[in-house]
Design an enzyme around this catalytic site. Structure first.
Site, PDB file in Angstrom:
ATOM      1  N   ILE A   1      48.052  39.739  29.300  1.00  0.00           N
ATOM      2  CA  ILE A   1      48.930  38.851  30.017  1.00  0.00           C
ATOM      3  C   ILE A   1      49.087  39.311  31.464  1.00  0.00           C
ATOM      4  O   ILE A   1      48.838  40.461  31.778  1.00  0.00           O
ATOM      5  CB  ILE A   1      50.341  38.786  29.392  1.00  0.00           C
ATOM      6  CG1 ILE A   1      50.963  40.197  29.225  1.00  0.00           C
ATOM      7  CG2 ILE A   1      50.289  38.078  28.055  1.00  0.00           C
ATOM      8  CD1 ILE A   1      52.406  40.154  28.817  1.00  0.00           C
TER       9      ILE A   1
ATOM     10  N   ILE B   1      54.766  41.378  45.415  1.00  0.00           N
ATOM     11  CA  ILE B   1      53.909  41.676  46.558  1.00  0.00           C
ATOM     12  C   ILE B   1      53.714  40.432  47.410  1.00  0.00           C
ATOM     13  O   ILE B   1      53.715  40.492  48.626  1.00  0.00           O
ATOM     14  CB  ILE B   1      52.531  42.218  46.096  1.00  0.00           C
ATOM     15  CG1 ILE B   1      52.697  43.399  45.135  1.00  0.00           C
ATOM     16  CG2 ILE B   1      51.660  42.578  47.277  1.00  0.00           C
ATOM     17  CD1 ILE B   1      53.337  44.617  45.725  1.00  0.00           C
TER      18      ILE B   1
ATOM     19  N   GLY C   1      53.834  47.213  32.912  1.00  0.00           N
ATOM     20  CA  GLY C   1      54.029  48.560  32.390  1.00  0.00           C
ATOM     21  C   GLY C   1      54.343  48.542  30.908  1.00  0.00           C
ATOM     22  O   GLY C   1      54.395  47.485  30.275  1.00  0.00           O
TER      23      GLY C   1
ATOM     24  N   SER D   1      43.487  43.070  38.272  1.00  0.00           N
ATOM     25  CA  SER D   1      43.650  42.575  39.632  1.00  0.00           C
ATOM     26  C   SER D   1      44.982  43.001  40.235  1.00  0.00           C
ATOM     27  O   SER D   1      46.017  42.959  39.578  1.00  0.00           O
ATOM     28  CB  SER D   1      43.567  41.047  39.614  1.00  0.00           C
ATOM     29  OG  SER D   1      43.795  40.533  40.902  1.00  0.00           O
TER      30      SER D   1
ATOM     31  N   CYS E   1      50.445  34.261  38.605  1.00  0.00           N
ATOM     32  CA  CYS E   1      51.268  35.171  39.392  1.00  0.00           C
ATOM     33  C   CYS E   1      52.649  34.555  39.593  1.00  0.00           C
ATOM     34  O   CYS E   1      52.766  33.468  40.116  1.00  0.00           O
ATOM     35  CB  CYS E   1      50.597  35.422  40.744  1.00  0.00           C
ATOM     36  SG  CYS E   1      51.477  36.596  41.744  1.00  0.00           S
TER      37      CYS E   1
ATOM     38  N   GLY F   1      50.666  47.070  30.022  1.00  0.00           N
ATOM     39  CA  GLY F   1      51.265  48.364  29.700  1.00  0.00           C
ATOM     40  C   GLY F   1      50.397  49.343  28.958  1.00  0.00           C
ATOM     41  O   GLY F   1      50.901  50.254  28.298  1.00  0.00           O
TER      42      GLY F   1
ATOM     43  N   THR G   1      49.129  48.862  35.831  1.00  0.00           N
ATOM     44  CA  THR G   1      50.164  49.750  36.361  1.00  0.00           C
ATOM     45  C   THR G   1      49.845  51.221  36.149  1.00  0.00           C
ATOM     46  O   THR G   1      50.160  52.062  36.997  1.00  0.00           O
ATOM     47  CB  THR G   1      51.512  49.411  35.704  1.00  0.00           C
ATOM     48  OG1 THR G   1      51.740  48.011  35.806  1.00  0.00           O
ATOM     49  CG2 THR G   1      52.652  50.142  36.388  1.00  0.00           C
TER      50      THR G   1
END
Lengths: 304, 263
Positions: free
Chosen positions: A192, A72, A218, A22, A131, A245, A267
Protein backbone atom coordinates in the site's frame (compact mmCIF):
# COMPACT_ATOMS: atom_id res chain seq x y z
CA UNK A 1 21.74 -26.06 -4.97
CA UNK A 2 21.16 -22.56 -3.65
CA UNK A 3 17.56 -21.42 -3.49
CA UNK A 4 16.55 -18.93 -6.16
CA UNK A 5 15.52 -15.42 -5.23
CA UNK A 6 14.93 -14.24 -8.76
CA UNK A 7 11.45 -13.24 -9.83
CA UNK A 8 9.70 -12.02 -12.94
CA UNK A 9 7.12 -9.36 -12.17
CA UNK A 10 4.99 -8.66 -15.24
CA UNK A 11 8.05 -9.08 -17.44
CA UNK A 12 10.45 -7.23 -15.17
CA UNK A 13 13.25 -9.61 -14.29
CA UNK A 14 14.66 -9.02 -10.81
CA UNK A 15 17.59 -10.79 -9.21
CA UNK A 16 15.72 -10.74 -5.90
CA UNK A 17 12.15 -9.83 -4.94
CA UNK A 18 13.11 -6.83 -2.76
CA UNK A 19 12.55 -3.42 -4.32
CA UNK A 20 12.89 0.07 -2.93
CA UNK A 21 9.76 2.20 -2.77
CA UNK A 22 9.13 5.46 -4.58
CA UNK A 23 10.04 8.56 -2.59
CA UNK A 24 12.49 6.76 -0.33
CA UNK A 25 15.41 6.38 -2.67
CA UNK A 26 15.51 9.60 -4.71
CA UNK A 27 16.95 8.82 -8.14
CA UNK A 28 19.71 6.61 -6.80
CA UNK A 29 22.53 9.11 -6.68
CA UNK A 30 22.76 9.61 -2.93
CA UNK A 31 22.46 5.93 -2.00
CA UNK A 32 24.95 4.91 -4.68
CA UNK A 33 27.55 6.52 -2.38
CA UNK A 34 26.82 4.11 0.46
CA UNK A 35 25.80 0.87 -1.24
CA UNK A 36 25.94 -1.03 -4.51
CA UNK A 37 22.72 -0.26 -6.42
CA UNK A 38 23.18 -3.47 -8.39
CA UNK A 39 22.35 -5.58 -5.33
CA UNK A 40 18.80 -4.26 -5.20
CA UNK A 41 15.89 -6.12 -6.81
CA UNK A 42 14.48 -3.00 -8.48
CA UNK A 43 14.39 0.75 -7.89
CA UNK A 44 11.22 2.77 -8.08
CA UNK A 45 12.23 6.41 -8.33
CA UNK A 46 10.63 9.46 -6.73
CA UNK A 47 7.38 10.36 -8.49
CA UNK A 48 7.71 12.53 -11.58
CA UNK A 49 5.31 15.24 -12.64
CA UNK A 50 5.07 17.20 -15.86
CA UNK A 51 6.43 20.45 -14.45
CA UNK A 52 8.80 21.04 -11.56
CA UNK A 53 7.02 20.98 -8.17
CA UNK A 54 8.30 22.92 -5.21
CA UNK A 55 6.63 20.78 -2.58
CA UNK A 56 5.15 21.68 0.79
CA UNK A 57 6.72 23.97 3.41
CA UNK A 58 8.60 22.37 6.31
CA UNK A 59 7.99 20.69 8.71
CA UNK A 60 7.40 17.92 6.23
CA UNK A 61 7.92 14.97 8.57
CA UNK A 62 6.94 13.95 12.05
CA UNK A 63 7.92 10.86 13.95
CA UNK A 64 5.03 8.80 15.37
CA UNK A 65 4.99 5.55 17.38
CA UNK A 66 6.61 2.97 15.09
CA UNK A 67 6.02 5.24 12.15
CA UNK A 68 6.59 8.38 10.20
CA UNK A 69 4.12 10.98 8.97
CA UNK A 70 5.17 12.77 5.81
CA UNK A 71 3.85 15.59 3.67
CA UNK A 72 6.59 16.18 1.13
CA UNK A 73 4.27 17.45 -1.58
CA UNK A 74 5.83 15.55 -4.51
CA UNK A 75 8.82 17.87 -4.79
CA UNK A 76 10.62 16.93 -8.01
CA UNK A 77 12.29 18.71 -10.88
CA UNK A 78 9.85 17.41 -13.49
CA UNK A 79 10.03 14.76 -16.22
CA UNK A 80 12.33 16.71 -18.57
CA UNK A 81 15.01 17.17 -15.90
CA UNK A 82 14.78 13.46 -15.05
CA UNK A 83 15.29 12.43 -18.66
CA UNK A 84 18.26 14.78 -19.09
CA UNK A 85 20.01 14.32 -15.76
CA UNK A 86 18.88 11.44 -13.57
CA UNK A 87 18.08 8.79 -16.16
CA UNK A 88 21.55 8.87 -17.80
CA UNK A 89 23.03 8.22 -14.35
CA UNK A 90 20.63 5.41 -13.42
CA UNK A 91 20.65 3.51 -16.68
CA UNK A 92 24.34 2.73 -16.21
CA UNK A 93 23.51 0.32 -13.40
CA UNK A 94 22.35 -3.25 -13.79
CA UNK A 95 19.23 -2.81 -11.70
CA UNK A 96 15.70 -2.57 -13.15
CA UNK A 97 14.40 0.99 -12.80
CA UNK A 98 10.71 1.76 -12.61
CA UNK A 99 9.53 5.34 -13.05
CA UNK A 100 6.77 6.56 -10.76
CA UNK A 101 4.27 8.90 -12.41
CA UNK A 102 2.08 11.41 -10.59
CA UNK A 103 -0.24 14.10 -11.82
CA UNK A 104 -2.97 16.56 -11.02
CA UNK A 105 -4.99 15.71 -14.12
CA UNK A 106 -5.58 12.79 -16.47
CA UNK A 107 -3.72 14.71 -19.16
CA UNK A 108 -0.68 15.07 -16.95
CA UNK A 109 -0.52 11.32 -16.25
CA UNK A 110 -0.82 10.69 -20.00
CA UNK A 111 1.88 13.20 -20.96
CA UNK A 112 4.42 12.03 -18.38
CA UNK A 113 3.81 8.37 -19.28
CA UNK A 114 4.28 9.23 -22.92
CA UNK A 115 7.50 11.21 -22.34
CA UNK A 116 8.96 8.28 -20.41
CA UNK A 117 9.03 6.26 -23.61
CA UNK A 118 12.18 8.27 -24.37
CA UNK A 119 13.95 6.58 -21.49
CA UNK A 120 15.42 3.65 -23.37
CA UNK A 121 16.06 0.80 -20.99
CA UNK A 122 13.43 1.79 -18.44
CA UNK A 123 11.92 -1.38 -16.97
CA UNK A 124 8.46 -0.21 -16.06
CA UNK A 125 6.08 2.53 -15.04
CA UNK A 126 4.30 2.79 -11.69
CA UNK A 127 1.25 5.04 -11.52
CA UNK A 128 1.12 6.95 -8.25
CA UNK A 129 -2.61 7.40 -7.91
CA UNK A 130 -2.51 7.32 -4.19
CA UNK A 131 -0.30 9.97 -2.70
CA UNK A 132 -2.45 11.61 -0.03
CA UNK A 133 -0.49 14.80 0.06
CA UNK A 134 -1.60 16.70 -3.01
CA UNK A 135 -4.84 18.60 -2.75
CA UNK A 136 -5.98 17.72 -6.26
CA UNK A 137 -5.14 14.57 -8.18
CA UNK A 138 -3.42 11.93 -6.07
CA UNK A 139 -5.85 10.90 -3.44
CA UNK A 140 -8.87 11.45 -5.61
CA UNK A 141 -7.75 9.13 -8.40
CA UNK A 142 -6.97 6.28 -6.09
CA UNK A 143 -10.10 6.60 -4.01
CA UNK A 144 -12.60 6.85 -6.86
CA UNK A 145 -13.29 3.85 -9.08
CA UNK A 146 -14.22 5.93 -12.11
CA UNK A 147 -11.15 8.15 -11.89
CA UNK A 148 -8.94 5.15 -11.27
CA UNK A 149 -10.32 3.41 -14.32
CA UNK A 150 -9.74 6.52 -16.41
CA UNK A 151 -6.18 7.20 -15.31
CA UNK A 152 -5.05 3.60 -15.71
CA UNK A 153 -6.68 3.03 -19.09
CA UNK A 154 -5.38 6.30 -20.49
CA UNK A 155 -1.85 5.67 -19.25
CA UNK A 156 -2.10 2.14 -20.61
CA UNK A 157 -2.57 3.51 -24.12
CA UNK A 158 0.66 5.53 -23.86
CA UNK A 159 3.09 2.76 -23.01
CA UNK A 160 4.03 -0.79 -23.84
CA UNK A 161 6.18 -1.07 -20.74
CA UNK A 162 5.00 -3.10 -17.75
CA UNK A 163 2.43 -0.89 -16.01
CA UNK A 164 2.21 -1.07 -12.24
CA UNK A 165 -0.49 0.73 -10.30
CA UNK A 166 0.26 1.71 -6.70
CA UNK A 167 -2.98 1.58 -4.75
CA UNK A 168 -4.06 3.86 -1.94
CA UNK A 169 -5.17 2.29 1.33
CA UNK A 170 -7.51 5.21 1.97
CA UNK A 171 -10.48 3.41 0.43
CA UNK A 172 -13.42 1.36 1.62
CA UNK A 173 -12.80 -1.71 -0.54
CA UNK A 174 -9.24 -2.33 -1.68
CA UNK A 175 -10.27 -5.51 -3.50
CA UNK A 176 -12.61 -3.49 -5.68
CA UNK A 177 -9.90 -0.96 -6.48
CA UNK A 178 -7.47 -3.77 -7.29
CA UNK A 179 -9.96 -5.29 -9.71
CA UNK A 180 -10.66 -1.93 -11.32
CA UNK A 181 -6.97 -1.22 -11.88
CA UNK A 182 -6.34 -4.62 -13.42
CA UNK A 183 -9.45 -4.45 -15.64
CA UNK A 184 -8.18 -1.08 -16.87
CA UNK A 185 -4.84 -2.48 -17.93
CA UNK A 186 -2.51 -2.79 -14.94
CA UNK A 187 0.08 -5.55 -15.36
CA UNK A 188 0.85 -5.57 -11.62
CA UNK A 189 -0.23 -3.84 -8.44
CA UNK A 190 1.84 -2.21 -5.69
CA UNK A 191 0.27 -1.75 -2.30
CA UNK A 192 0.00 0.00 0.00
CA UNK A 193 0.87 3.67 -0.19
CA UNK A 194 0.74 5.77 2.98
CA UNK A 195 -2.29 5.98 5.25
CA UNK A 196 -3.90 9.38 5.89
CA UNK A 197 -2.89 10.74 9.29
CA UNK A 198 -2.03 13.78 11.36
CA UNK A 199 -0.30 14.71 14.60
CA UNK A 200 -0.77 17.68 16.91
CA UNK A 201 1.81 19.51 19.04
CA UNK A 202 -0.14 19.97 22.27
CA UNK A 203 2.24 22.59 23.59
CA UNK A 204 1.73 24.98 20.68
CA UNK A 205 -1.71 23.58 19.76
CA UNK A 206 -0.68 23.40 16.12
CA UNK A 207 -0.35 20.53 13.64
CA UNK A 208 3.16 19.10 13.58
CA UNK A 209 3.12 19.12 9.78
CA UNK A 210 2.96 22.43 7.89
CA UNK A 211 0.51 20.74 5.53
CA UNK A 212 -1.62 19.73 8.55
CA UNK A 213 -2.23 16.20 7.27
CA UNK A 214 0.17 13.66 5.85
CA UNK A 215 0.75 10.02 5.01
CA UNK A 216 1.69 7.49 7.68
CA UNK A 217 4.30 4.84 6.88
CA UNK A 218 6.48 2.43 8.83
CA UNK A 219 5.81 -0.60 11.02
CA UNK A 220 2.61 0.97 12.40
CA UNK A 221 0.88 0.37 9.05
CA UNK A 222 2.17 -3.14 8.41
CA UNK A 223 -0.99 -4.94 9.57
CA UNK A 224 -3.07 -2.69 7.33
CA UNK A 225 -0.77 -3.46 4.41
CA UNK A 226 -0.77 -7.22 4.96
CA UNK A 227 -4.57 -7.21 5.20
CA UNK A 228 -4.89 -5.27 1.95
CA UNK A 229 -2.40 -7.45 0.07
CA UNK A 230 -4.40 -10.47 1.17
CA UNK A 231 -7.67 -8.84 0.05
CA UNK A 232 -6.26 -7.82 -3.32
CA UNK A 233 -4.60 -11.20 -3.95
CA UNK A 234 -7.97 -12.89 -3.72
CA UNK A 235 -9.50 -10.67 -6.37
CA UNK A 236 -6.80 -10.40 -9.08
CA UNK A 237 -4.37 -12.68 -10.87
CA UNK A 238 -1.59 -10.21 -11.60
CA UNK A 239 1.59 -10.03 -9.49
CA UNK A 240 1.32 -7.97 -6.33
CA UNK A 241 4.20 -6.02 -4.83
CA UNK A 242 3.58 -5.72 -1.10
CA UNK A 243 4.86 -2.88 1.04
CA UNK A 244 4.14 -1.12 4.30
CA UNK A 245 6.49 -1.10 7.26
CA UNK A 246 8.79 -3.92 6.21
CA UNK A 247 12.01 -3.83 8.24
CA UNK A 248 13.17 -7.46 8.12
CA UNK A 249 12.97 -10.68 6.14
CA UNK A 250 10.37 -11.95 8.61
CA UNK A 251 8.17 -8.92 7.89
CA UNK A 252 8.58 -9.53 4.15
CA UNK A 253 7.52 -13.17 4.48
CA UNK A 254 4.19 -12.07 5.94
CA UNK A 255 3.55 -10.33 2.63
CA UNK A 256 4.62 -13.27 0.47
CA UNK A 257 2.35 -15.61 2.39
CA UNK A 258 -0.51 -13.13 2.03
CA UNK A 259 -0.09 -13.21 -1.73
CA UNK A 260 2.70 -10.82 -2.74
CA UNK A 261 5.21 -11.92 -5.39
CA UNK A 262 7.67 -9.17 -4.46
CA UNK A 263 8.04 -6.62 -1.70
CA UNK A 264 9.29 -3.07 -1.40
CA UNK A 265 11.17 -1.32 1.38
CA UNK A 266 10.42 2.34 2.06
CA UNK A 267 10.72 4.02 5.42
CA UNK A 268 13.21 1.44 6.67
CA UNK A 269 15.75 2.84 4.16
CA UNK A 270 15.96 6.00 6.28
CA UNK A 271 17.00 4.09 9.36
CA UNK A 272 19.23 1.63 7.51
CA UNK A 273 20.31 2.51 3.96
CA UNK A 274 21.11 -1.18 3.42
CA UNK A 275 17.66 -2.36 4.54
CA UNK A 276 16.65 -3.79 1.14
CA UNK A 277 19.90 -5.72 0.83
CA UNK A 278 19.61 -7.02 4.40
CA UNK A 279 16.04 -8.21 3.76
CA UNK A 280 17.09 -9.97 0.55
CA UNK A 281 19.92 -11.72 2.40
CA UNK A 282 17.54 -12.67 5.19
CA UNK A 283 15.14 -14.19 2.66
CA UNK A 284 17.96 -16.21 1.12
CA UNK A 285 18.85 -17.57 4.56
CA UNK A 286 15.22 -18.40 5.28
CA UNK A 287 14.78 -20.29 2.01
CA UNK A 288 17.97 -22.25 2.61
CA UNK A 289 17.06 -23.06 6.19
CA UNK A 290 13.61 -24.35 5.24
CA UNK A 291 14.87 -26.08 2.10
CA UNK A 292 12.75 -24.13 -0.34
CA UNK A 293 13.96 -24.11 -3.95
CA UNK A 294 12.66 -20.64 -4.74
CA UNK A 295 10.85 -17.66 -3.24
CA UNK A 296 7.89 -18.52 -5.46
CA UNK A 297 7.04 -21.39 -3.14
CA UNK A 298 6.09 -18.88 -0.44
CA UNK A 299 3.75 -16.76 -2.54
CA UNK A 300 0.16 -17.15 -1.41
CA UNK A 301 1.18 -19.85 1.02
CA UNK A 302 -1.05 -18.57 3.80
CA UNK A 303 -2.78 -21.50 5.50
CA UNK A 304 -6.37 -20.52 6.24
CA UNK B 1 33.46 7.01 -0.30
CA UNK B 2 32.62 10.43 1.10
CA UNK B 3 30.04 9.14 3.56
CA UNK B 4 30.10 5.91 5.51
CA UNK B 5 27.78 3.93 7.73
CA UNK B 6 29.85 2.81 10.67
CA UNK B 7 29.57 1.28 14.14
CA UNK B 8 31.25 3.69 16.54
CA UNK B 9 32.37 2.69 20.02
CA UNK B 10 31.16 4.93 22.84
CA UNK B 11 34.21 6.29 24.64
CA UNK B 12 32.43 8.48 27.19
CA UNK B 13 29.27 10.42 27.96
CA UNK B 14 29.79 13.48 30.18
CA UNK B 15 27.15 15.76 31.64
CA UNK B 16 28.53 19.29 31.25
CA UNK B 17 25.69 20.94 33.12
CA UNK B 18 21.91 20.84 33.23
CA UNK B 19 20.71 18.69 30.35
CA UNK B 20 23.74 19.35 28.16
CA UNK B 21 26.06 16.41 27.47
CA UNK B 22 29.22 15.61 25.55
CA UNK B 23 29.39 12.23 23.79
CA UNK B 24 32.74 10.93 22.63
CA UNK B 25 32.85 8.21 19.96
CA UNK B 26 35.64 6.24 18.36
CA UNK B 27 35.01 6.71 14.61
CA UNK B 28 38.27 7.03 12.67
CA UNK B 29 36.71 6.96 9.20
CA UNK B 30 34.38 9.82 10.08
CA UNK B 31 36.95 11.76 12.14
CA UNK B 32 39.37 11.74 9.24
CA UNK B 33 36.88 13.25 6.83
CA UNK B 34 34.66 15.46 8.98
CA UNK B 35 34.85 19.16 8.14
CA UNK B 36 33.46 21.99 10.31
CA UNK B 37 29.74 22.32 9.73
CA UNK B 38 29.22 18.68 8.87
CA UNK B 39 27.13 16.32 10.95
CA UNK B 40 26.52 12.67 11.71
CA UNK B 41 23.16 10.89 11.79
CA UNK B 42 22.98 8.61 14.83
CA UNK B 43 20.68 5.66 15.37
CA UNK B 44 19.43 6.12 18.93
CA UNK B 45 18.08 2.83 20.16
CA UNK B 46 17.69 -0.68 18.85
CA UNK B 47 16.38 0.49 15.50
CA UNK B 48 13.54 -2.00 15.77
CA UNK B 49 10.01 -0.57 15.58
CA UNK B 50 12.15 2.22 15.70
CA UNK B 51 12.72 5.82 15.79
CA UNK B 52 14.53 7.85 13.17
CA UNK B 53 18.20 8.72 13.38
CA UNK B 54 19.09 12.00 15.06
CA UNK B 55 21.49 14.45 13.39
CA UNK B 56 24.29 16.08 15.41
CA UNK B 57 27.09 18.44 14.39
CA UNK B 58 30.66 17.28 14.83
CA UNK B 59 31.66 19.47 17.79
CA UNK B 60 35.26 18.39 18.15
CA UNK B 61 37.48 15.65 16.80
CA UNK B 62 40.81 13.89 17.14
CA UNK B 63 42.52 11.60 14.65
CA UNK B 64 40.24 8.71 15.49
CA UNK B 65 37.35 10.11 17.51
CA UNK B 66 34.56 12.65 17.29
CA UNK B 67 32.63 14.51 19.95
CA UNK B 68 28.95 15.41 19.90
CA UNK B 69 27.43 18.15 22.04
CA UNK B 70 23.76 17.53 22.73
CA UNK B 71 20.88 18.59 24.93
CA UNK B 72 18.39 16.00 26.21
CA UNK B 73 14.99 16.90 24.81
CA UNK B 74 13.21 13.66 23.86
CA UNK B 75 13.46 9.94 23.23
CA UNK B 76 16.55 9.97 21.02
CA UNK B 77 18.68 12.19 23.21
CA UNK B 78 17.50 10.41 26.37
CA UNK B 79 18.82 7.20 24.91
CA UNK B 80 22.15 8.83 24.07
CA UNK B 81 22.74 10.19 27.54
CA UNK B 82 22.44 6.65 28.93
CA UNK B 83 24.97 5.19 26.46
CA UNK B 84 27.53 3.00 28.15
CA UNK B 85 31.24 3.17 27.35
CA UNK B 86 32.29 0.32 25.05
CA UNK B 87 28.77 -0.03 23.63
CA UNK B 88 28.40 0.84 19.94
CA UNK B 89 26.26 3.32 18.06
CA UNK B 90 25.38 3.14 14.38
CA UNK B 91 26.46 6.36 12.63
CA UNK B 92 26.18 7.69 9.11
CA UNK B 93 28.56 10.50 8.25
CA UNK B 94 30.12 12.88 7.68
CA UNK B 95 27.11 14.50 6.07
CA UNK B 96 26.25 17.90 4.72
CA UNK B 97 27.94 20.82 3.07
CA UNK B 98 30.59 22.26 5.42
CA UNK B 99 31.53 25.86 6.23
CA UNK B 100 33.76 27.58 3.72
CA UNK B 101 36.96 28.42 5.54
CA UNK B 102 37.63 32.07 4.92
CA UNK B 103 40.89 33.69 3.90
CA UNK B 104 40.04 36.74 6.00
CA UNK B 105 42.32 37.38 8.94
CA UNK B 106 39.54 38.17 11.39
CA UNK B 107 36.17 36.44 11.81
CA UNK B 108 33.16 36.59 14.11
CA UNK B 109 31.27 33.49 15.20
CA UNK B 110 27.77 34.06 16.61
CA UNK B 111 26.16 31.16 18.46
CA UNK B 112 22.66 31.00 19.94
CA UNK B 113 22.39 28.34 22.63
CA UNK B 114 23.19 24.90 21.24
CA UNK B 115 24.04 26.61 17.94
CA UNK B 116 27.60 26.50 19.22
CA UNK B 117 27.74 22.84 18.16
CA UNK B 118 29.01 23.26 14.57
CA UNK B 119 30.99 26.42 15.37
CA UNK B 120 33.53 25.01 17.80
CA UNK B 121 35.34 22.84 15.24
CA UNK B 122 35.26 25.80 12.85
CA UNK B 123 36.86 28.06 15.47
CA UNK B 124 39.56 25.51 16.17
CA UNK B 125 40.48 25.09 12.51
CA UNK B 126 40.46 28.84 11.86
CA UNK B 127 42.76 29.37 14.85
CA UNK B 128 45.14 26.75 13.47
CA UNK B 129 45.28 28.90 10.35
CA UNK B 130 46.23 31.85 12.59
CA UNK B 131 42.94 33.66 12.12
CA UNK B 132 41.54 35.96 14.82
CA UNK B 133 38.34 34.30 16.04
CA UNK B 134 35.82 36.40 17.99
CA UNK B 135 33.22 34.13 19.58
CA UNK B 136 29.84 35.59 20.56
CA UNK B 137 27.72 33.26 22.70
CA UNK B 138 24.11 33.83 23.62
CA UNK B 139 21.68 31.83 25.75
CA UNK B 140 18.76 32.15 28.14
CA UNK B 141 21.10 32.06 31.13
CA UNK B 142 24.63 31.03 32.11
CA UNK B 143 23.42 27.52 32.99
CA UNK B 144 22.87 26.92 29.26
CA UNK B 145 26.52 27.65 28.48
CA UNK B 146 28.40 24.95 30.47
CA UNK B 147 30.82 24.42 27.55
CA UNK B 148 32.11 27.99 27.59
CA UNK B 149 35.37 27.22 29.43
CA UNK B 150 36.28 24.91 26.60
CA UNK B 151 36.01 27.74 24.09
CA UNK B 152 38.47 30.11 25.73
CA UNK B 153 41.53 28.35 24.33
CA UNK B 154 40.29 28.64 20.74
CA UNK B 155 38.95 32.20 20.79
CA UNK B 156 40.72 35.50 20.39
CA UNK B 157 37.83 37.03 22.34
CA UNK B 158 34.68 35.67 23.98
CA UNK B 159 31.54 37.77 24.37
CA UNK B 160 28.53 36.51 26.34
CA UNK B 161 24.95 37.63 26.15
CA UNK B 162 22.34 36.08 28.45
CA UNK B 163 18.66 36.95 28.51
CA UNK B 164 18.60 37.01 32.31
CA UNK B 165 21.92 38.81 32.64
CA UNK B 166 23.47 35.96 34.67
CA UNK B 167 26.60 36.13 32.53
CA UNK B 168 28.01 38.85 30.32
CA UNK B 169 25.66 41.43 28.85
CA UNK B 170 21.92 41.23 29.39
CA UNK B 171 20.06 40.61 26.20
CA UNK B 172 20.36 38.61 23.01
CA UNK B 173 23.32 38.18 20.69
CA UNK B 174 21.57 40.19 18.00
CA UNK B 175 21.16 43.16 20.39
CA UNK B 176 24.93 43.51 20.57
CA UNK B 177 25.89 42.38 17.11
CA UNK B 178 25.72 45.79 15.38
CA UNK B 179 28.25 47.26 17.83
CA UNK B 180 30.47 44.18 17.74
CA UNK B 181 30.53 44.17 13.95
CA UNK B 182 31.34 47.88 13.95
CA UNK B 183 34.16 47.48 16.45
CA UNK B 184 35.74 44.26 15.15
CA UNK B 185 35.03 44.68 11.42
CA UNK B 186 35.38 40.94 10.68
CA UNK B 187 35.96 39.78 7.14
CA UNK B 188 33.40 36.98 7.60
CA UNK B 189 30.63 36.05 10.01
CA UNK B 190 29.55 32.48 10.79
CA UNK B 191 26.39 31.82 12.75
CA UNK B 192 24.18 29.03 14.08
CA UNK B 193 21.21 29.18 16.41
CA UNK B 194 17.42 29.71 16.45
CA UNK B 195 16.08 30.63 13.04
CA UNK B 196 14.82 34.04 14.17
CA UNK B 197 18.31 34.87 15.36
CA UNK B 198 19.82 33.77 12.04
CA UNK B 199 17.33 35.90 10.13
CA UNK B 200 18.40 38.92 12.14
CA UNK B 201 22.10 38.09 11.73
CA UNK B 202 21.53 37.82 7.98
CA UNK B 203 19.83 41.23 7.89
CA UNK B 204 22.60 42.90 9.89
CA UNK B 205 25.48 41.42 7.93
CA UNK B 206 23.83 42.15 4.61
CA UNK B 207 23.26 45.77 5.60
CA UNK B 208 26.91 46.13 6.57
CA UNK B 209 28.12 44.21 3.54
CA UNK B 210 29.86 41.51 5.59
CA UNK B 211 29.83 37.99 4.07
CA UNK B 212 27.97 35.60 6.33
CA UNK B 213 27.44 31.83 6.43
CA UNK B 214 24.66 30.27 8.49
CA UNK B 215 24.04 26.69 9.56
CA UNK B 216 20.35 25.74 9.53
CA UNK B 217 18.53 23.06 11.43
CA UNK B 218 15.56 20.99 10.23
CA UNK B 219 13.76 17.79 11.26
CA UNK B 220 15.39 15.03 9.25
CA UNK B 221 14.46 11.51 8.27
CA UNK B 222 17.15 10.03 6.00
CA UNK B 223 19.85 12.70 6.43
CA UNK B 224 21.28 11.68 3.05
CA UNK B 225 19.15 13.72 0.67
CA UNK B 226 16.60 11.22 -0.60
CA UNK B 227 13.45 11.86 1.40
CA UNK B 228 13.20 15.63 0.89
CA UNK B 229 11.97 16.21 4.45
CA UNK B 230 14.53 18.75 5.66
CA UNK B 231 14.09 21.56 3.15
CA UNK B 232 14.77 25.30 3.48
CA UNK B 233 13.75 27.97 0.97
CA UNK B 234 16.68 29.36 -1.01
CA UNK B 235 16.72 32.08 -3.65
CA UNK B 236 16.69 30.92 -7.24
CA UNK B 237 17.20 32.86 -10.43
CA UNK B 238 14.67 30.75 -12.30
CA UNK B 239 11.65 30.72 -10.02
CA UNK B 240 12.36 33.28 -7.29
CA UNK B 241 13.03 30.62 -4.72
CA UNK B 242 13.12 26.84 -4.36
CA UNK B 243 13.54 24.27 -1.60
CA UNK B 244 17.03 22.94 -0.94
CA UNK B 245 17.99 20.07 1.34
CA UNK B 246 19.50 21.12 4.67
CA UNK B 247 21.20 17.70 4.89
CA UNK B 248 22.83 17.93 1.48
CA UNK B 249 23.01 21.44 -0.04
CA UNK B 250 23.14 22.60 3.59
CA UNK B 251 23.26 22.77 6.54
CA UNK B 252 25.56 25.65 5.69
CA UNK B 253 24.14 28.31 3.40
CA UNK B 254 25.19 31.77 2.43
CA UNK B 255 23.04 34.04 4.61
CA UNK B 256 22.05 36.09 1.57
CA UNK B 257 20.92 32.97 -0.27
CA UNK B 258 18.27 31.92 2.25
CA UNK B 259 14.79 33.18 1.45
CA UNK B 260 14.01 34.17 5.03
CA UNK B 261 10.48 35.39 4.31
CA UNK B 262 9.37 31.86 3.46
CA UNK B 263 11.42 30.08 6.11
Amino acid sequence: MKPSLSVDIAGIKMKNPVMVASGTFGYGREYSEVLDLNSIGAIVVKSLTLKERRGHPAPRVCETPSGLLNAIGLQNKGIDYFLENDWPFLKKFKVPVIASVAGESLEEYEKVTEELQEAKGLSGIELNVSCPNIKRGGVQFGSDRTLLRQVVSRARKRTRLPLLVKLSPNVTDIGEMAETAVDSGADALSLINSVNGMSVDVRTRTPKLANITGGLTGPAIRPIAVYMVWQAAQRVNVPIIGMGGITSAKDAIEFFLAGASAVAIGTANFINPRAAIDVANGLAEFLEEHKYKSIKELVGGLAV
Amino acid sequence: MKTTQTKAEVLSVKRLGGEIFLLSLRAPSIARRAKPGQFVNILCGEGRDYILRRPFSVYRKTDDSIEILFQVLGKGTSFLKDSQPRSTLDLIGPLGHPFDLTRDAEVLLAAGGMGVAPLRLLAEQLRKKKKKVHFVLGARSSSYLPFRKDLKEISTSLFYATEDGSLGSRGMVTDFLPDLLERIKPGQVYSCGPELMLKRVAELTQRLGVPCQVSLERRMACGLGVCLSCVAPVRSAVSGWEYKRVCREGPVFDAGEVFWDEA
